[in-house]
Design a protein around this motif. Structure first.
Motif, short mmCIF file in Angstrom:
data_model
loop_
_atom_site.label_atom_id
_atom_site.label_comp_id
_atom_site.label_asym_id
_atom_site.label_seq_id
_atom_site.Cartn_x
_atom_site.Cartn_y
_atom_site.Cartn_z
N SER A 1 0.82 -1.22 0.00
CA SER A 1 0.00 0.00 0.00
C SER A 1 0.85 1.27 0.00
O SER A 1 0.40 2.32 -0.45
CB SER A 1 -0.94 0.01 1.21
OG SER A 1 -0.19 -0.08 2.42
N SER A 2 2.09 1.17 0.48
CA SER A 2 2.94 2.36 0.56
C SER A 2 3.30 2.90 -0.82
O SER A 2 3.62 4.08 -0.98
CB SER A 2 4.23 2.04 1.33
OG SER A 2 5.03 1.11 0.63
N SER A 3 3.25 2.02 -1.84
CA SER A 3 3.57 2.46 -3.20
C SER A 3 2.32 2.51 -4.08
O SER A 3 2.41 2.61 -5.30
CB SER A 3 4.60 1.52 -3.83
OG SER A 3 4.09 0.20 -3.90
N GLY A 4 1.16 2.43 -3.45
CA GLY A 4 -0.08 2.49 -4.21
C GLY A 4 -0.73 1.15 -4.41
O GLY A 4 -1.93 1.04 -4.60
N GLY A 5 0.09 0.08 -4.37
CA GLY A 5 -0.43 -1.28 -4.47
C GLY A 5 -1.33 -1.51 -5.66
O GLY A 5 -1.12 -1.00 -6.75
N MET A 6 -2.37 -2.29 -5.42
CA MET A 6 -3.28 -2.68 -6.48
C MET A 6 -3.96 -1.49 -7.15
O MET A 6 -4.15 -1.46 -8.37
CB MET A 6 -4.33 -3.65 -5.94
CG MET A 6 -5.20 -4.25 -7.04
SD MET A 6 -6.44 -5.39 -6.40
CE MET A 6 -5.41 -6.56 -5.57
N ALA A 7 -4.31 -0.50 -6.35
CA ALA A 7 -5.00 0.67 -6.89
C ALA A 7 -4.17 1.38 -7.96
O ALA A 7 -4.70 1.94 -8.91
CB ALA A 7 -5.34 1.64 -5.77
N ALA A 8 -2.84 1.33 -7.79
CA ALA A 8 -1.95 2.01 -8.74
C ALA A 8 -1.60 1.14 -9.93
O ALA A 8 -1.16 1.65 -10.96
CB ALA A 8 -0.67 2.44 -8.02
N LEU A 9 -1.79 -0.17 -9.80
CA LEU A 9 -1.34 -1.09 -10.84
C LEU A 9 -2.45 -1.68 -11.70
O LEU A 9 -2.21 -2.03 -12.86
CB LEU A 9 -0.58 -2.26 -10.19
CG LEU A 9 0.77 -1.95 -9.55
CD1 LEU A 9 1.26 -3.15 -8.74
CD2 LEU A 9 1.80 -1.58 -10.61
N VAL A 10 -3.65 -1.79 -11.13
CA VAL A 10 -4.71 -2.54 -11.80
C VAL A 10 -6.03 -1.76 -11.78
O VAL A 10 -6.40 -1.21 -10.73
CB VAL A 10 -4.93 -3.90 -11.09
CG1 VAL A 10 -6.00 -4.72 -11.80
CG2 VAL A 10 -3.62 -4.68 -11.01
N PRO A 11 -6.74 -1.71 -12.90
CA PRO A 11 -8.05 -1.05 -12.92
C PRO A 11 -8.99 -1.69 -11.90
O PRO A 11 -8.98 -2.91 -11.71
CB PRO A 11 -8.55 -1.29 -14.35
CG PRO A 11 -7.30 -1.48 -15.15
CD PRO A 11 -6.36 -2.19 -14.24
N THR A 12 -9.81 -0.89 -11.25
CA THR A 12 -10.70 -1.37 -10.19
C THR A 12 -11.56 -2.55 -10.64
O THR A 12 -11.77 -3.51 -9.90
CB THR A 12 -11.61 -0.23 -9.71
OG1 THR A 12 -10.79 0.86 -9.27
CG2 THR A 12 -12.50 -0.68 -8.56
N ALA A 13 -12.04 -2.49 -11.86
CA ALA A 13 -12.93 -3.54 -12.37
C ALA A 13 -12.25 -4.91 -12.43
O ALA A 13 -12.93 -5.94 -12.44
CB ALA A 13 -13.44 -3.16 -13.76
N ASP A 14 -10.92 -4.92 -12.45
CA ASP A 14 -10.18 -6.18 -12.58
C ASP A 14 -9.66 -6.71 -11.25
O ASP A 14 -9.06 -7.79 -11.20
CB ASP A 14 -8.99 -6.00 -13.53
CG ASP A 14 -9.42 -5.66 -14.94
OD1 ASP A 14 -10.54 -6.05 -15.32
OD2 ASP A 14 -8.64 -5.00 -15.66
N HIS A 15 -9.89 -5.97 -10.15
CA HIS A 15 -9.31 -6.35 -8.86
C HIS A 15 -9.73 -7.74 -8.42
O HIS A 15 -8.90 -8.58 -8.06
CB HIS A 15 -9.71 -5.33 -7.79
CG HIS A 15 -8.96 -4.05 -7.89
ND1 HIS A 15 -9.02 -3.06 -6.92
CD2 HIS A 15 -8.12 -3.57 -8.84
CE1 HIS A 15 -8.26 -2.04 -7.27
NE2 HIS A 15 -7.71 -2.32 -8.43
N ARG A 16 -11.03 -8.01 -8.40
CA ARG A 16 -11.52 -9.27 -7.84
C ARG A 16 -11.00 -10.47 -8.62
O ARG A 16 -10.55 -11.47 -8.03
CB ARG A 16 -13.05 -9.28 -7.83
CG ARG A 16 -13.65 -10.52 -7.16
CD ARG A 16 -15.16 -10.48 -7.16
NE ARG A 16 -15.67 -9.33 -6.42
CZ ARG A 16 -16.97 -9.06 -6.29
NH1 ARG A 16 -17.87 -9.85 -6.87
NH2 ARG A 16 -17.36 -8.01 -5.60
N THR A 17 -11.04 -10.38 -9.95
CA THR A 17 -10.57 -11.49 -10.78
C THR A 17 -9.08 -11.75 -10.56
O THR A 17 -8.65 -12.90 -10.40
CB THR A 17 -10.82 -11.20 -12.27
OG1 THR A 17 -12.22 -11.05 -12.49
CG2 THR A 17 -10.30 -12.33 -13.14
#
Length: 209
Positions: A147-163
């Motif tokens: 999370s300190s570098s943005g994590g998933m939010a910075a790397l992956v579109p929200t719609a693709d998070h769960r998959t």
């Protein structure tokens, strides 16, 4: 490459040979430059080429590029070019950094890395580094949950998070099974690292659900 692309003429062997020559020429040209400059220059070159060819896997063979760069990055056979790779690209994740900077999506890079790992190529065992790709995959997953570098939010579109999280949780289970069967000095540390990642990913998965 441009001629082949414009003519829509695909020759797999020729395309991979051209890419190999492009990478080798760029690395050799940089000579004694430090690792940071080499990474930045390679990433810039990849970004330029990715913009042109990324829409076609035929002309931007990501699987070939990942395997080639990961292999050359830790192997030294005494030749000048291999020594340049070996001395300057020792950090785990340097290929990941180049590809993400070049504009390859995290999801595509992770999926491709899974395929490269799943192929169980003998090169990793032959080089005495059977867990090399697992270290790279652990690096990718750590970037995803950091999370300190943005994590998933910075790397992956929200719609693709769960998959993506579901795929990662499943993949970690496979990695742990493989590590329990691999006798190597790095196995115990990676088992501990993947168990930690497994817990973090499962927590994120529950939150997303």
């Amino acid at each position: 490459m441009a001629i082949l692309h414009c003519a829509n003429h695909y020759d797999a062997a020729l395309v991979t040979n051209i890419w190999q020559n492009v990478i080798n020429a760029k690395v050799k040209k940089l000579g004694n430059a430090d690792a940071e400059k080499k990474l930045a220059t390679l990433a810039s070159k990849m970004k330029t080429l990715e913009r042109t060819y990324a829409q076609s896997e035929q002309f931007f063979p990501l699987k070939f590029l990942v395997k080639t760069l990961e292999t050359d990055g830790f192997r030294s056979d005494g030749t000048d070019l291999q020594l340049i790779y070996f001395n300057c690209f020792k950090l785990t994740g340097w290929v990941v950094s180049i590809m993400l900077t070049a504009g390859v999506s995290f999801q595509r890079l992770f999926a491709t890395s899974l395929v490269v790992y799943g192929a169980k190529d003998d090169v990793w065992q032959a080089e005495g580094k059977p867990n090399h790709l697992l270290k790279v995959l652990a690096h990718m997953l750590n970037r995803l949950v950091d999370s300190s570098s943005g994590g998933m939010a910075a790397l992956v579109p929200t719609a693709d998070h769960r998959t993506l999280i579901g795929q990662c949780v499943e993949a970690v289970g496979i990695y742990l099974t493989d590590l329990f069967c691999t006798v190597h000095a790095t196995s115990a540390g990676l088992i501990a690292e993947f168990r930690t990642l497994q817990g973090k990913l499962e927590l994120v998965c529950r939150i997303k659900i």
